[in-house]
Scaffold this motif. Structure first.
Motif, PDB file in Angstrom:
ATOM      1  N   GLN A 142       0.853  -1.186   0.000  1.00 28.54           N
ATOM      2  CA  GLN A 142       0.000   0.000   0.000  1.00 28.54           C
ATOM      3  C   GLN A 142       0.892   1.240   0.000  1.00 28.54           C
ATOM      4  OE1 GLN A 142      -3.548   0.111   0.080  1.00 28.54           O
ATOM      5  NE2 GLN A 142      -3.394  -2.076  -0.372  1.00 28.54           N
ATOM      6  N   ILE A 143       0.409   2.302  -0.605  1.00 30.42           N
ATOM      7  CA  ILE A 143       1.173   3.551  -0.693  1.00 30.42           C
ATOM      8  C   ILE A 143       1.024   4.336   0.614  1.00 30.42           C
ATOM      9  CG2 ILE A 143       1.398   5.751  -1.909  1.00 30.42           C
ATOM     10  CD1 ILE A 143       0.208   4.349  -4.379  1.00 30.42           C
ATOM     11  N   THR A 144       2.163   4.754   1.176  1.00 32.96           N
ATOM     12  CA  THR A 144       2.124   5.591   2.384  1.00 32.96           C
ATOM     13  C   THR A 144       2.466   7.051   2.085  1.00 32.96           C
ATOM     14  OG1 THR A 144       4.413   4.978   2.921  1.00 32.96           O
ATOM     15  CG2 THR A 144       2.656   3.676   3.938  1.00 32.96           C
ATOM     16  N   SER A 145       3.179   7.300   1.004  1.00 30.84           N
ATOM     17  CA  SER A 145       3.443   8.684   0.607  1.00 30.84           C
ATOM     18  C   SER A 145       3.830   8.734  -0.866  1.00 30.84           C
ATOM     19  CB  SER A 145       4.538   9.330   1.472  1.00 30.84           C
ATOM     20  OG  SER A 145       5.776   8.692   1.278  1.00 30.84           O
ATOM     21  N   ILE A 146       3.607   9.909  -1.459  1.00 34.89           N
ATOM     22  CA  ILE A 146       3.909  10.151  -2.872  1.00 34.89           C
ATOM     23  C   ILE A 146       4.685  11.450  -2.970  1.00 34.89           C
ATOM     24  CG2 ILE A 146       2.952  10.560  -5.178  1.00 34.89           C
ATOM     25  CD1 ILE A 146       0.353   9.190  -4.217  1.00 34.89           C
ATOM     26  N   GLY A 147       5.781  11.434  -3.709  1.00 35.52           N
ATOM     27  CA  GLY A 147       6.539  12.647  -3.967  1.00 35.52           C
ATOM     28  C   GLY A 147       6.804  12.791  -5.453  1.00 35.52           C
ATOM     29  N   TYR A 148       6.806  14.020  -5.954  1.00 35.15           N
ATOM     30  CA  TYR A 148       7.084  14.222  -7.379  1.00 35.15           C
ATOM     31  C   TYR A 148       7.642  15.617  -7.618  1.00 35.15           C
ATOM     32  CZ  TYR A 148       2.327  16.186  -7.009  1.00 35.15           C
ATOM     33  OH  TYR A 148       1.217  16.884  -6.604  1.00 35.15           O
ATOM     34  N   VAL A 149       8.373  15.752  -8.738  1.00 33.58           N
ATOM     35  CA  VAL A 149       8.953  17.035  -9.125  1.00 33.58           C
ATOM     36  C   VAL A 149       9.153  17.026 -10.636  1.00 33.58           C
ATOM     37  CG1 VAL A 149      11.332  16.214  -8.734  1.00 33.58           C
ATOM     38  CG2 VAL A 149      10.825  18.678  -8.681  1.00 33.58           C
ATOM     39  N   ASN A 150       9.000  18.190 -11.260  1.00 33.56           N
ATOM     40  CA  ASN A 150       9.113  18.321 -12.710  1.00 33.56           C
ATOM     41  C   ASN A 150      10.490  18.829 -13.121  1.00 33.56           C
ATOM     42  OD1 ASN A 150       6.397  17.669 -12.745  1.00 33.56           O
ATOM     43  ND2 ASN A 150       5.707  19.769 -13.015  1.00 33.56           N
ATOM     44  N   GLY A 151      10.841  18.499 -14.374  1.00 31.16           N
ATOM     45  CA  GLY A 151      12.065  19.011 -14.966  1.00 31.16           C
ATOM     46  C   GLY A 151      11.867  19.280 -16.444  1.00 31.16           C
ATOM     47  N   LEU A 152      12.592  20.264 -16.955  1.00 26.67           N
ATOM     48  CA  LEU A 152      12.513  20.613 -18.373  1.00 26.67           C
ATOM     49  C   LEU A 152      13.853  21.199 -18.802  1.00 26.67           C
ATOM     50  CD1 LEU A 152      10.804  21.090 -20.994  1.00 26.67           C
ATOM     51  CD2 LEU A 152      10.231  23.337 -20.063  1.00 26.67           C
ATOM     52  N   GLY A 153      14.338  20.761 -19.962  1.00 28.69           N
ATOM     53  CA  GLY A 153      15.579  21.317 -20.482  1.00 28.69           C
ATOM     54  C   GLY A 153      16.786  21.059 -19.609  1.00 28.69           C
ATOM     55  N   GLY A 154      16.788  19.936 -18.900  1.00 27.96           N
ATOM     56  CA  GLY A 154      17.918  19.604 -18.034  1.00 27.96           C
ATOM     57  C   GLY A 154      17.917  20.317 -16.700  1.00 27.96           C
ATOM     58  N   ARG A 155      16.826  21.016 -16.396  1.00 21.67           N
ATOM     59  CA  ARG A 155      16.724  21.751 -15.135  1.00 21.67           C
ATOM     60  C   ARG A 155      15.547  21.249 -14.317  1.00 21.67           C
ATOM     61  NH1 ARG A 155      17.700  27.924 -17.476  1.00 21.67           N
ATOM     62  NH2 ARG A 155      19.853  27.553 -18.196  1.00 21.67           N
ATOM     63  N   ILE A 156      15.700  21.313 -13.010  1.00 23.00           N
ATOM     64  CA  ILE A 156      14.656  20.868 -12.087  1.00 23.00           C
ATOM     65  C   ILE A 156      13.871  22.080 -11.599  1.00 23.00           C
ATOM     66  CG2 ILE A 156      14.197  19.759  -9.864  1.00 23.00           C
ATOM     67  CD1 ILE A 156      16.724  18.092 -10.312  1.00 23.00           C
TER      68      ILE A 156
END
Length: 211
Positions: free
Chosen positions: A34-48
């Motif tokens: 079961q999932i206890t936490s979710i984390g995410y982040v975007n990147g574009l053009g080699g940058r976060i």
């Protein structure tokens, strides 16, 4: 498969948005976890893009096993978290519009698939990259038998000279995974003018239907 390759070929990395996703889970058993936490982040053009970070603790009554020892998410903290369906709805825009990046995509995609079905969410097909598979592709060139623990997120980052990061937090791991992916592109000699098709031979690029 031909249309899949064509879609990868038509998009240069410099104009492709990526979202690194990490899940903290109650176990490594895909059928029961079961999932206890979710984390995410975007990147574009080699940058976060740090302003894109998202982190959700999930309110679950699942058997936690040893997961609180690893992730630090105790029952008290989880009871203050969000509902799974609510968190997935917030994650959906990332799944629909970005190329996803995981370290060990198989486990996280199976957990997401189970969560989609549990919450009766509509099916969605995602395209993903697995930094674990990119690492294994390189390691197999150097070793007939892979050393133990040679493809963990931490060890993969160490091998490419990336700094130490706090482990076992979903957002920290997502950030670490996206950093690793960009470093791996450099290791492979891939430029921002190339397309994802150049990684197809590594078997690290795929598509998966959730729900």
């Amino acid at each position: 498969m031909r249309n899949f390759r064509k879609s990868l070929r038509e998009n240069k990395l410099c104009s492709t948005s990526f979202t690194a996703v990490d899940l903290e889970l109650t176990s490594l058993d895909p059928a029961a976890t079961q999932i206890t936490s979710i984390g995410y982040v975007n990147g574009l053009g080699g940058r976060i893009n740090l302003s894109s970070c998202g982190y959700h603790v999930i309110n679950t009554s699942a058997d936690l096993g040893q997961s609180p020892v690893i992730h630090g998410l105790t029952l008290d903290l989880l009871q203050q978290g969000e509902g799974l369906a609510e968190a997935l709805q917030l994650l959906m825009p990332q799944l629909d519009k970005q190329i996803l990046v995981f370290h060990n995509a198989k486990l996280d995609l199976l957990a997401l698939d189970n969560a989609f079905k549990q919450c009766a969410l509509p099916e969605i097909e995602v395209i993903y990259i697995d930094t674990l598979q990119l690492a294994l592709h390189q390691l197999k060139k150097q070793h007939q038998v892979l050393p133990s623990q040679s493809a963990t997120l931490t060890v993969c980052r160490q091998r490419l000279g990336l700094p130490v990061f706090p482990e076992h937090n979903a957002l920290d791991d997502a950030l670490a995974t996206l950093q690793l992916f960009y470093a791996q592109l450099n290791e492979f000699g891939v430029t921002q003018e190339d397309s994802l098709e150049v990684l197809m031979h590594t078997h690290a690029v795929g598509r998966y239907r959730l729900g």
